[in-house]
Design a protein around this motif. Structure first.
Motif, PDB file in Angstrom:
ATOM      1  N   GLU A   1       0.838  -1.192   0.000  1.00 40.06           N
ATOM      2  CA  GLU A   1       0.000   0.000   0.000  1.00 40.06           C
ATOM      3  C   GLU A   1       0.877   1.246   0.000  1.00 40.06           C
ATOM      4  O   GLU A   1       1.912   1.301   0.679  1.00 40.06           O
TER       5      GLU A   1
ATOM      6  N   ILE B   1      -2.256   1.179  -4.165  1.00 39.87           N
ATOM      7  CA  ILE B   1      -1.278   0.100  -4.030  1.00 39.87           C
ATOM      8  C   ILE B   1      -0.249   0.212  -5.141  1.00 39.87           C
ATOM      9  O   ILE B   1      -0.511   0.786  -6.209  1.00 39.87           O
TER      10      ILE B   1
ATOM     11  N   ASN C   1      -2.637  -4.897   6.208  1.00 38.48           N
ATOM     12  CA  ASN C   1      -2.845  -3.647   6.935  1.00 38.48           C
ATOM     13  C   ASN C   1      -3.651  -3.986   8.188  1.00 38.48           C
ATOM     14  O   ASN C   1      -4.827  -4.346   8.101  1.00 38.48           O
TER      15      ASN C   1
END
Length: 657
Positions: A167, A172, A401
């Motif tokens: 990311e 991305i 994440n």
């Protein structure tokens, strides 16, 4: 995985000696292609030769390798199988490759057989040791797998190779062969470049080539960005300032580069890291949360296998210190690559060296970055992350994440759009529930109004509840945490259960079984049953009190001291084995020895009577004069070797009343 993502391991393949086969000139005609990893062309030629009936170990090795390094495991397994019919001395590495190819087609039982043979030939190899340490690895992987996750093939994938996601800002960055241009001979796809794409409410926007001087006419992949956004580390072929360099064998290695973000938003000022070399590869960087340590893959000197995971300190100016191998807890003689450090310091990496489902599997080592920082010993426990991330194919490039719970990973599994695809999923909220009942351990009766307390793994109280008439309790818990649940009630001895919640949704049912702490005592009761006293053991043919018997007699002593009006009759029994008159005399001595022990510890002798009954009062059909005695087990005979402490009177109540 059919592109740069397996290049490090391919360096080793390119070193194999290519012996000539006199009767077949075609094999020599593809040696250059084989050495340059042009495996599509190689396999076509070698397959034509093999299909004409020619057989040799050299032919089958090349043919199997051509399919193996293209991840066509069905054909690789076929031709490795043919290789092992040649009855020639074969390098043990082929046993390992055959086992891995068999995994790729989900023939796990046969794969395990060849892994055992591999271990027999190379008993010191860490891959074999890892296999033997977890021969039940498939069951373990199933336990770690999640059936509440559905992975999605990203809409931006193409029919070519797309992989290696990170990311950056609102989108991305990833590697892709979609750019066209000159083709890489190994897989006949264009060379890789780095691309970026912004996230939108409905998915992703337009895919764009990353701006600046990063991309060239050769491979670029695996980007990672410093926390301040100033630097980008990425992988590229050894191509710098328009110079393309090879090692002494003609192989162009991978190298690690650093780019700096310019004011106009482009990535320029490309620098090599100081430990790059023409003689080995350095690739696939990842940074920890603070950007103080960079992890990467390499086959530099000191590597255990085809490629290892290394760590290096990052200086404030973006330069790097001296690399250090993470050691044998992480690295094997196989391929370890694509490291990723999440914001909690957990390391994810892909490996062929540890037991998995096939090809590269993704593994996890918790809090590795903290352990590296503390300089603690390099024993880093790992675990396979299970399905659906792992499959019989190559699975790699894991990124997570922890805030958004979004995961990306790359795979060449069946059903994809291209040779390598990027997949994604959102980790579901982990719903954990523990529930159960509080019951009497002896009668199973419910215990209303009991208190149930929830503690964390360190003993800190989190929550407590009072159960109702149904004696039911429940708590909502977090995942991957240790807990203790304790049931309490006046006049009962507490019961507790300790457990660790898994990382996937679970409902855990418990029974808290409480023992009565206060029991009603009446005349004629047997204290041995009330106090749960087992057999009062004596040494063979002896009547003196042993230490373990003394512990049980202390329970009787405590009750006699608490109830001064209580009198008891001590009764000693034997089983039927041995002469009856001998058993009677022995039991009499033991009963009197028990009585004397209590007297010596302060109990008035008039409160105690004692008698030995020998084998005259058996509690089952194990009498030696019966037909069934010979079939009695030792446990059944032991039921007769008992001591009784019968309450003859208490508080004016007599057993004769």
């Amino acid at each position: 995985m059919r592109t740069i993502s397996r290049y490090i391991s391919l360096v080793c393949a390119g070193m194999f000696a290519l012996s000539a086969i006199a009767q077949n000139g075609k094999i020599k005609s593809v040696e250059d292609d084989y050495r340059d990893f042009a495996y599509v062309k190689t396999s076509e030629v070698l397959l034509e030769v093999a299909n004409k009936g020619y057989k040799s170990a050299d032919l089958f090795q090349k043919l199997a390798n051509s399919f193996y390094f293209r991840n066509d495991m069905e054909n690789a397994a076929k031709w490795y199988g043919e290789l092992f019919t040649m009855n020639e001395v074969i390098d043990p590495e082929y046993y390992f490759r055959y086992a891995l190819a068999l995994k790729g087609i989900e023939n796990y039982d046969e794969s395990d057989k060849w892994m055992k043979k591999f271990n027999e030939l190379k008993p010191d190899d860490m891959r074999g040791k890892a296999f033997l340490s977890k021969v039940d690895y498939r069951a373990n992987i199933e336990e770690l797998s999640r059936d509440d996750i559905e992975v999605h093939n990203l809409e931006i994938n193409t029919e070519l190779s797309d992989f290696g996601t990170t990311e950056y800002e609102d989108g991305i960055v990833f590697a892709s062969a979609r750019g066209g241009g000159r083709k890489y001979r190994w897989n006949e796809e264009p060379y890789l470049d780095l691309y970026s794409v912004e996230k939108t409410e409905n998915g992703f926007g337009e895919v764009k080539e990353i701006q600046g001087k990063v991309n060239t006419k050769y491979h670029e992949s695996s980007a990672v960005f410093s926390p301040n956004g100033r630097y980008m580390f990425f992988t590229r072929n050894n191509f710098f300032k328009l110079k393309y360099k090879e090692d002494g064998t003609g192989v162009n290695r991978l190298q690690l580069y650093r780019a700096t973000l310019s004011e106009d938003g482009t990535w320029d000022e490309i620098h090599k890291v100081h430990f790059n070399s023409e003689d080995y590869s350095v690739a696939h960087p990842t940074l920890n949360l603070t950007g103080s340590r960079l992890y990467f893959a390499s086959d530099m000197p000191g590597t255990y296998g085809q490629s290892d995971i290394f760590v290096v300190d990052v200086n404030d100016d973006g330069t790097l210190g001296q690399p250090e191998n993470l050691g044998s807890s992480i690295n094997t003689e196989g391929q370890e690559s694509f490291p990723f450090i999440d914001t909690s310091g957990n390391l994810f990496f892909s490996s062929t060296g540890f037991p998995g489902l096939g090809g590269l599997d993704v593994f996890k080592s918790e809090e590795l970055d903290q352990k590296v920082a503390s300089g603690s010993n390099r024993n880093f426990p790992i675990e396979n992350v299970g399905k659906p991330v792992n499959s019989p194919a190559d699975d790699f490039g894991y990124y997570e994440n922890l805030v958004t719970r979004r995961v990306y990973f790359s795979s060449n599994r069946e059903g994809g759009k291209g040779s390598d695809d990027i997949y994604t999923f959102e980790v579901p909220e982990c719903e954990q529930l523990v529930f159960g009942t509080v019951q009497d351990s002896k009668t199973d009766e419910l215990i209303p109004n009991a208190i149930v307390v929830l503690f964390d793994g360190k003993g800190n109280e989190i929550e407590r509840k009072t159960v109702g008439e149904d004696a039911v309790f429940e708590f909502e818990l977090d995942c991957e945490m240790e807990y203790l649940v304790r049931g309490e009630k006046e006049t009962f001895i507490s019961d507790e259960k300790r457990f660790t919640t898994p990382k996937k949704k679970q409902e855990l049912q418990l029974q808290l079984l409480l023992d009565k702490d206060v029991q009603e005592i009446n005349a004629c009761d047997d204290l041995a049953k009330i106090l749960d006293i087992p057999i009062i053991y004596f040494d063979f043919d002896k009547s003196n009190i042993r230490y373990d018997a003394e512990i049980e007699l202390q329970k009787v002593l405590a009750v006699l001291n608490k109830y001064p009006t209580m009198t008891i009759d001590i009764r000693s029994h034997t089983d039927c084995r041995g002469p009856a008159d001998y058993n009677e005399r022995l039991s009499e001595k033991r009963a009197k020895s028990t009585r004397q022990y209590l007297i010596d510890n302060g109990i008035a002798e008039e409160r105690l009577t004692a008698k030995g009954y020998g084998e005259s009062q058996l509690v089952n059909d194990c009498g030696c004069d019966t037909a069934g005695a010979s079939g009695c087990s030792e446990d059944e005979h032991q039921l007769n070797r008992r001591s009784e402490f019968i309450i003859t009177s208490i508080n004016g109540q007599s057993c004769e009343d």
